[in-house]
Write a protein that holds these residues in place. Sequence first.
Motif, PDB file in Angstrom:
ATOM      1  N   GLU A 138       0.787 -11.383  -3.433  1.00 57.92           N
ATOM      2  CA  GLU A 138      -0.653 -11.495  -3.628  1.00 57.92           C
ATOM      3  C   GLU A 138      -1.268 -10.198  -3.122  1.00 57.92           C
ATOM      4  O   GLU A 138      -1.268  -9.917  -1.912  1.00 57.92           O
ATOM      5  N   ILE A 139      -1.769  -9.405  -4.048  1.00 56.29           N
ATOM      6  CA  ILE A 139      -2.153  -8.023  -3.766  1.00 56.29           C
ATOM      7  C   ILE A 139      -3.663  -7.903  -3.654  1.00 56.29           C
ATOM      8  O   ILE A 139      -4.406  -8.402  -4.513  1.00 56.29           O
ATOM      9  N   HIS A 282       7.296   0.236  -5.339  1.00 59.85           N
ATOM     10  CA  HIS A 282       7.349   1.668  -5.078  1.00 59.85           C
ATOM     11  C   HIS A 282       6.176   2.414  -5.727  1.00 59.85           C
ATOM     12  O   HIS A 282       6.153   3.641  -5.732  1.00 59.85           O
ATOM     13  N   MET A 283       5.220   1.655  -6.236  1.00 62.44           N
ATOM     14  CA  MET A 283       4.026   2.239  -6.844  1.00 62.44           C
ATOM     15  C   MET A 283       2.771   2.004  -6.014  1.00 62.44           C
ATOM     16  O   MET A 283       1.764   2.674  -6.200  1.00 62.44           O
ATOM     17  N   VAL A 284       2.809   1.031  -5.097  1.00 57.30           N
ATOM     18  CA  VAL A 284       1.606   0.650  -4.355  1.00 57.30           C
ATOM     19  C   VAL A 284       1.412   1.540  -3.132  1.00 57.30           C
ATOM     20  O   VAL A 284       2.373   2.042  -2.533  1.00 57.30           O
ATOM     21  N   SER A 285       0.155   1.710  -2.746  1.00 61.91           N
ATOM     22  CA  SER A 285      -0.177   2.566  -1.610  1.00 61.91           C
ATOM     23  C   SER A 285       0.035   1.872  -0.274  1.00 61.91           C
ATOM     24  O   SER A 285       0.230   2.548   0.751  1.00 61.91           O
ATOM     25  N   ARG A 289      -0.390  -4.891   2.309  1.00 63.36           N
ATOM     26  CA  ARG A 289      -1.503  -5.640   1.710  1.00 63.36           C
ATOM     27  C   ARG A 289      -1.100  -6.287   0.387  1.00 63.36           C
ATOM     28  O   ARG A 289      -1.948  -6.673  -0.406  1.00 63.36           O
ATOM     29  N   CYS A 290       0.201  -6.400   0.169  1.00 62.97           N
ATOM     30  CA  CYS A 290       0.707  -7.039  -1.051  1.00 62.97           C
ATOM     31  C   CYS A 290       1.300  -8.416  -0.772  1.00 62.97           C
ATOM     32  O   CYS A 290       1.704  -9.109  -1.713  1.00 62.97           O
ATOM     33  N   ALA A 291       1.365  -8.826   0.508  1.00 57.81           N
ATOM     34  CA  ALA A 291       1.832 -10.165   0.891  1.00 57.81           C
ATOM     35  C   ALA A 291       3.088 -10.568   0.109  1.00 57.81           C
ATOM     36  O   ALA A 291       3.126 -11.605  -0.559  1.00 57.81           O
TER      37      ALA A 291
END
Length: 409
Positions: A138-139, A282-285, A289-291
Amino acid sequence: MSTELRVLRPTEWDEWYGKLELAFGGVAEQADERAMWRDLTEIDRSIGVWDEDECIGTTSAFTFRLSVPGGGLVPAAGVTMVSVLSTHRRRGVLRSMMRRQLDDVHALGEPLAVLTASEPEIYGRFGYGMATEQLHAEIDTSRVRLTVPEGADAVRLRLVKPEDAREACEAVYARKVTARPGMLARQPGWERLPLLDPPGDRKGDSPLLCVLAELDGEVVGYARYAINPEWEPAGPKGLVRLYDFEALSPAPRAALWRFLFEIDLTSKLRARNLPVDAALLHMVSDIRRCAVGVRDSLHVRLVDVGAALEARTYAAPVDVVFEVADAFCPWNEGRWRLTGDAKGASCERTEDPAELELSVRELGAAYLGGIPLSALASAGRVRELRRGALAEASTAFRSDVAPWLPHGF
């Protein structure tokens, strides 16, 4: 208790399926969903247990082909619709159905049986091992950003009705199947499953939506999703609920994720089933915070050890003798010599000394290359009898990409 176990008769399906619904909480499915499962049910592979004129136990199997390391598609029985009424627990009903079912699978010559478990602890005693996992997330899309590779801006995105895009999406899915172990080659009729969208099950969500990714006029990816609009005094905070996602290369993959992150009036994206090696990680900053969480998915049972181990390839050369325990399917018990590499394999009975000792459950867990034999050994579930045999086999069994089941059955 006097009961009768037999193959289902077509006229009994409604009662049989109704008892399955009762065992899973008693909430009747929506008409469209029930009709789909009626059409997909293979009556001759469905079993009921009857106490006089009442159905008290159910199970069935689908005829599948499962992708395995090396890109092969192996016949597999998709065990499904398993239930026992709570009035008839602890009387051997489930065991009798599992016994009959695996005997039938063996007689049909299918090397594998697979299932997804409502309660994972149930099936280990019948030889099933957890072979794949699924990632959920959950982002917070209001704070997480994406790193997008070159070429994403050249991808055309197009909103379409899910039904209108069915054939295009199925073509993309079919191209992905042999590239990742654990996927099912969809048989006719199964293309209905990802489009199932009963209005009574939406719980405030929009109807199912679909976006296509295109390059040079060809569909190269898609996402199926719904939006749950929500507002607070400070403004909108809607949820994007992702159901289905496939892409053939990094550019369309990134373009689709960027689209989902940037849908107007939303601040959350919930993905329920991604591979554990999903590129998104590997794309998220900010991964925190992506749970992100992981749970079990496909459980695999080797019904014919020799045929199953010969049906896949191996990441490194292997020559190992397994001592296999399998009390439930005793035809698998004993020593098997597995020799193989990236080109193919042979697995035959042998009298040579055993080098690794394990049960068929551990072979099922490791079969698709996602669960290392070394990890099972560290848990005491595999015993090394020749030094070096564990490392050799564990390396050979691995898959370069994580095995993954995109949808249940």
